[in-house]
Scaffold this motif. Sequence first.
Motif, PDB file in Angstrom:
ATOM      1  N   ARG A  27       9.466  -1.882  -8.170  1.00 25.78           N
ATOM      2  CA  ARG A  27      10.216  -0.922  -7.350  1.00 25.78           C
ATOM      3  C   ARG A  27       9.307   0.005  -6.533  1.00 25.78           C
ATOM      4  NH1 ARG A  27      14.828   0.556 -11.910  1.00 25.78           N
ATOM      5  NH2 ARG A  27      16.161  -1.274 -11.492  1.00 25.78           N
ATOM      6  N   ARG A  28       8.034  -0.029  -6.764  1.00 20.42           N
ATOM      7  CA  ARG A  28       7.137   0.780  -5.931  1.00 20.42           C
ATOM      8  C   ARG A  28       7.141   0.194  -4.512  1.00 20.42           C
ATOM      9  NH1 ARG A  28       1.798  -1.494  -9.054  1.00 20.42           N
ATOM     10  NH2 ARG A  28       2.200  -3.691  -8.612  1.00 20.42           N
ATOM     11  N   LEU A  29       6.880   1.004  -3.544  1.00 20.71           N
ATOM     12  CA  LEU A  29       6.873   0.542  -2.159  1.00 20.71           C
ATOM     13  C   LEU A  29       5.512  -0.034  -1.779  1.00 20.71           C
ATOM     14  CD1 LEU A  29       8.437   0.297   0.480  1.00 20.71           C
ATOM     15  CD2 LEU A  29       7.811   2.664   1.019  1.00 20.71           C
TER      16      LEU A  29
ATOM     17  N   ARG B 233      13.109   5.418   1.172  1.00 19.62           N
ATOM     18  CA  ARG B 233      11.986   5.454   0.216  1.00 19.62           C
ATOM     19  C   ARG B 233      10.688   5.766   0.964  1.00 19.62           C
ATOM     20  NH1 ARG B 233      10.862   0.637  -3.329  1.00 19.62           N
ATOM     21  NH2 ARG B 233      11.087  -0.575  -1.398  1.00 19.62           N
ATOM     22  N   GLN B 234       9.787   6.495   0.278  1.00 18.39           N
ATOM     23  CA  GLN B 234       8.510   6.850   0.891  1.00 18.39           C
ATOM     24  C   GLN B 234       7.414   6.765  -0.166  1.00 18.39           C
ATOM     25  OE1 GLN B 234       8.597  10.567   2.976  1.00 18.39           O
ATOM     26  NE2 GLN B 234       6.561  10.334   3.854  1.00 18.39           N
TER      27      GLN B 234
END
Length: 712
Positions: A68-70, A157-158
């Motif tokens: 789920r991390r970008l 998301r950032q």
Amino acid sequence: MSANPETRFLHRLARLYGVQTAYYDIFHQRQIASAESLLVMLRSLGAPVASFEDVPQAWREKRQALWRRLIEPVTVARQGESPLIKVYLPSGSDEAPLDCSLELETGEQNCWSCPGKDLPVILTTELENNRYFVKELALPDNLPLGYHRLKVANKGRQAESLIISTPSHGYSTAVSERVWGLFLPLYALHSRESWGCGDFSDLERLAVWVAGKGGQIAATLPILTTFSEDDFHPAPYLPISRLLWNEFFLDINRVPELKECPAAQELISSSPFQDEIEALRRLRLVDYARQMALKRKILEELSRCLFAGGSRRLEELHQFIKANPLVDDYAGFRATFEKQGAPWKAWPKPLCDGTLATGDYVEETKRYHLYAQWLTHQQMEKVSAAAGENNIKLYLDLPLGVHPDGYDVWREREAFLTGATAGAPPDAVFTCGQNWDFPPLHPQQIREDGYRYLRACLQHQLRYAGILRIDHVMGLHRLFCIPRGIKASQGVYLHYRAEELYAILSLEAYYRKAIIVGEDLGMVPGYVRPAMKKHGFYGMYVLHYELASNPKKGGLPVPRNSVASLNTHDMPPFASFWEGHDIPQRRRLSLVDEAGARQEQASRQEMVEALKASLRRHGWLGESAADTLSVLKVCLSFLADSQAQFILVNLEDLWLEMQPQNIPSTVDEYPNWRQKARYSFEEFCRMPGVLEILDTISGLRHGNKQQRRKNR
């Protein structure tokens, strides 16, 4: 074992956290980590596993968090390669635009946007009924070297990533000539000017003298700040901090305030004080507590004199503190430590949690530590300047760990794995393994923090080091860790992001035009030395190790990309090794039993004969020359004539010293890190035998063929 679902999930979770579930020991036997060791290790890393029943859910949550991390928190961009960033996108967001902002180290910014649908897919997976894509985002070409910050936004998301733009090769590729230098622990070096042990001025004298003999390196052990109190053992490899120098090595006579402080002058000139200096000079061993107490008496008087007036020097001190807030924080820590009279873990809250306020310490004590650190900074600058003026590289040493009760662990505790200690697995000598009693770095936390603490440690050393030795370079890849409550023999290996650590070292070395040397002795995994070579790091060639690992080879040949020496600080000096004195010494210390001692003696004799045969075969040693001094000269000449880029000569070998500086696995049984050199600086500088050997080495290093023929 793999069929057991509980074990299967445990091993999966361990791998996600970088914990190795098995390893091959020194006997090439596969050792499988126990379930208990893995569980406790995972718990110390922050995994939510109170018991084995929690493992499956913890595995699912960790796996989800990783997908789920970008973007990754750190990315390496090697010079000459197209920098590509992995972007993790769930289905539904994979075609949405990515808004990107790249801030260079210089402050310059570059912003752009790109459609997610145009990015190439390199991996997909199904996770908890969701599909995830890994895509590649290209950064602008020709990134300048440095630390840059990338921000990426996608559908609300950032995330941010540290971009380490690093040289394709280390600074070492710029080195062409073969050089040599001398090694001696600074505490062991002493002169008629110092007060019974070496100081920064002695290091400067050594550097200038080495240059006069044709050398280019002055090497010593770590000179970072340590505890010097009676109840602490001297340990250069267990400093309070890797961010500050040790005031123990201050030369009081070169402190400017001494000329302006009558109280300090009167104290120094008093008979009791001079008697104490002479008593310390006569001691065979360094008495750290007594020595520091003597210096501190003067430093406290000088500090009072400085803070009592409004001099230009006081303003310079304030400017130094403003530019180095770390020093102010450290001084508060040391002052609190003294007031509490206990390690920080025993302090009341909020002190133990890192919050100090006026009243938690004696202000005058804090001022003393501020003043002492300022002076160490100034005197190290003078050593560095003198070395540079004489074309000398200072060879400094970065320890693997820090003292658990020290400043770094107190202030940077998030960077450390406080629920475990570093060590080594069982081997032929240490059959129960080794516990080194310091906390390892937390691989995930230091990465999330952009390796800020590690970078600060390197920058501190490389400010003055022309050559920096990295203790236990294998620790860039993995480290043997012992979870709290687990025996050393049951420890596990913990992995680090080696490519990112190498990138930081390469970049910092490039900035400072410094050489990086990795201590790659002992049991070294096969992937370590190729990685060192790829990044331009030098390895170590130590004749004692080479003989022990393959006696029949006779210690030959010597690789070019190495720092070659006869021994290290953890080994017996050459004369003791050659004559076998160290074996009965270790027997007396109960480090080996009678049977083991006999086996070591037989093995040592085999090494000695193999080395003599090899030296004779290559024309270095005559048939009759076999006394210790003759063989020492030949071995040093052999190293000097080798292709090794650097050679280090242990000064104590030149007068056939028998006593080692350190015997591993001893504490009270042997005076480690306290033995003074048998001769003072003024004495060994005039010893004909020492000068003759150094002249020979210098001649061989600089291509004197006549010198080579003379030695043969």
